[in-house]
Design a protein around this motif. Structure first.
Motif, PDB file in Angstrom:
ATOM      1  N   UNK A   1       0.835  -1.194   0.000  1.00 46.58           N
ATOM      2  CA  UNK A   1       0.000   0.000   0.000  1.00 46.58           C
ATOM      3  C   UNK A   1       0.876   1.254   0.000  1.00 46.58           C
ATOM      4  N   UNK A   2       0.301   2.356  -0.464  1.00 48.34           N
ATOM      5  CA  UNK A   2       0.988   3.635  -0.436  1.00 48.34           C
ATOM      6  C   UNK A   2       1.034   4.160   1.000  1.00 48.34           C
ATOM      7  N   UNK A   3       1.726   5.297   1.164  1.00 51.48           N
ATOM      8  CA  UNK A   3       1.743   5.926   2.479  1.00 51.48           C
ATOM      9  C   UNK A   3       0.320   6.263   2.909  1.00 51.48           C
ATOM     10  N   UNK A   4       0.081   6.157   4.206  1.00 51.63           N
ATOM     11  CA  UNK A   4      -1.255   6.422   4.739  1.00 51.63           C
ATOM     12  C   UNK A   4      -1.454   7.919   4.943  1.00 51.63           C
ATOM     13  N   UNK A   5      -2.427   8.538   4.239  1.00 49.96           N
ATOM     14  CA  UNK A   5      -2.698   9.961   4.454  1.00 49.96           C
ATOM     15  C   UNK A   5      -3.064  10.234   5.909  1.00 49.96           C
ATOM     16  N   UNK A   6      -2.653  11.387   6.412  1.00 48.22           N
ATOM     17  CA  UNK A   6      -2.861  11.698   7.815  1.00 48.22           C
ATOM     18  C   UNK A   6      -3.716  12.955   7.940  1.00 48.22           C
ATOM     19  N   UNK A   7      -4.802  12.844   8.680  1.00 48.86           N
ATOM     20  CA  UNK A   7      -5.658  13.986   8.977  1.00 48.86           C
ATOM     21  C   UNK A   7      -5.639  14.252  10.477  1.00 48.86           C
ATOM     22  N   UNK A   8      -6.142  15.414  10.860  1.00 48.72           N
ATOM     23  CA  UNK A   8      -6.272  15.728  12.279  1.00 48.72           C
ATOM     24  C   UNK A   8      -5.089  16.429  12.892  1.00 48.72           C
ATOM     25  N   UNK A   9      -4.090  16.792  12.088  1.00 44.44           N
ATOM     26  CA  UNK A   9      -2.930  17.508  12.621  1.00 44.44           C
ATOM     27  C   UNK A   9      -3.165  19.015  12.555  1.00 44.44           C
ATOM     28  N   UNK A  10      -2.414  19.748  13.351  1.00 44.39           N
ATOM     29  CA  UNK A  10      -2.402  21.209  13.283  1.00 44.39           C
ATOM     30  C   UNK A  10      -1.162  21.626  12.502  1.00 44.39           C
ATOM     31  N   UNK A  11      -1.361  22.429  11.438  1.00 46.90           N
ATOM     32  CA  UNK A  11      -0.250  22.808  10.565  1.00 46.90           C
ATOM     33  C   UNK A  11      -0.209  24.330  10.423  1.00 46.90           C
ATOM     34  N   UNK A  12       0.916  24.923  10.807  1.00 45.95           N
ATOM     35  CA  UNK A  12       1.085  26.369  10.703  1.00 45.95           C
ATOM     36  C   UNK A  12       2.458  26.690  10.129  1.00 45.95           C
ATOM     37  N   UNK A  13       2.549  27.805   9.422  1.00 45.25           N
ATOM     38  CA  UNK A  13       3.825  28.341   8.963  1.00 45.25           C
ATOM     39  C   UNK A  13       3.880  29.800   9.382  1.00 45.25           C
TER      40      UNK A  13
END
Length: 284
Positions: free
Chosen positions: A65-77
């Motif tokens: 299988x491909x990499x598992x997509x990840x949801x639920x993280x907090x992402x800021x720049x």
């Protein structure tokens, strides 16, 4: 995880018989790690407002299988030069998007990702790139005099230390070719890079032909990313070479501030880039 290997023995006595042995091999496994694809690229002539960061988790080596997509993280720049913060919106498919990013050449940015109560951080500076000023095809510049190749040309700024990445992909290909290029010995000159396929007299389609379409992109990158991508390219092209260096784990610049041993794969990079789309024509 177990790997099953089938072996067959042929024994000739009065008749031919075969037997099958199943050998159980223990394959080391590891906990999934966060994989960060955070390349904020600003195409010349555009605003650069729309950007995407991809997050996933690693999978076992033999997993198909491909990499598992990840949801639920907090992402800021955050632009540490101005203090402006950009929040990327979770699209629930592993991608985190923003439409109001403001790229500023030579400003420094910090990425912050919070996942599973752990904070990952990386810092990079947005690097500029000179425009591609010409693209040409020729039969004379490459390794073979009767094989088409294509060149791009650009001017390297004077009295600056610059590092480049060139991304080349032919229409229909799945993966690009990447090249790294420092200006260490050519500072302030007109620079060029060319691409040519290996000659194959039995298969003319293996070479460039009139009508073939290619995309070539030139990126300005930091010295740190240059060192990272150079090792990455060397390891990719050394596969199967018995005299090549032993591959090593490549760690990017994304650091786990709460648990350093649980580091992430991937890199946080900001680049300005220029790109050309070229169609080969009949050579005069």
């Amino acid at each position: 995880m177990k790997l099953y290997i089938k072996s067959f023995f042929v024994l000739i006595v009065l008749s031919i018989t075969s037997c099958e042995d199943v050998i159980e091999v223990s394959v080391p496994s590891a906990e999934p790690r966060l994989v960060i694809e955070a390349s904020l690229d600003w195409k010349k002539g555009t605003l650069g407002n729309e950007q995407t960061i991809q997050l996933s988790t690693s999978t076992p080596y033999f997993d198909t299988e491909k990499l598992d997509p990840l949801s639920g993280a907090s992402v800021k720049v955050k632009n540490t030069s101005t203090g402006v913060e950009y929040v990327f919106i979770d699209q629930k498919d592993g991608s985190y998007n923003i439409s109001n990013f403001e790229p500023v050449i030579n400003d420094t940015y910090t990425l912050e990702i919070i996942y599973n109560n752990e904070t990952y951080s990386a810092t990079e500076t947005l690097r500029a790139v000179s425009p591609i000023k010409a693209v040409e095809q020729t039969l004379e510049g490459g390794f073979y005099d009767d094989v088409l190749d294509v060149y791009i040309f650009w001017d390297d700024p004077v009295d600056e230390e610059n590092y480049y990445m060139i991304r080349f992909i032919e229409e229909g290909d799945l993966l690009p070719i990447l090249e790294d290029f420092p200006d260490e010995f050519v500072n302030g000159n007109q620079l060029d890079a060319f691409f040519e396929k290996d000659r194959d007299s039995d298969d003319p389609e293996a070479e460039f032909n009139p009508g073939d379409v290619v995309d070539i992109s030139l990126y300005g990158i930091s010295k740190e990313y240059f060192n990272y991508v150079r090792l990455l390219i060397e390891q990719y092209y050394s596969g199967g070479d018995p005299f090549s260096a032993i591959p090593v784990k490549l760690k990017g610049n994304c650091v786990n501030l709460d648990n350093p041993e649980n580091y992430a794969h991937g890199y946080f990079r900001l680049s300005e880039f220029d790109t050309v789309n070229y169609t080969f024509v009949e050579q005069e």
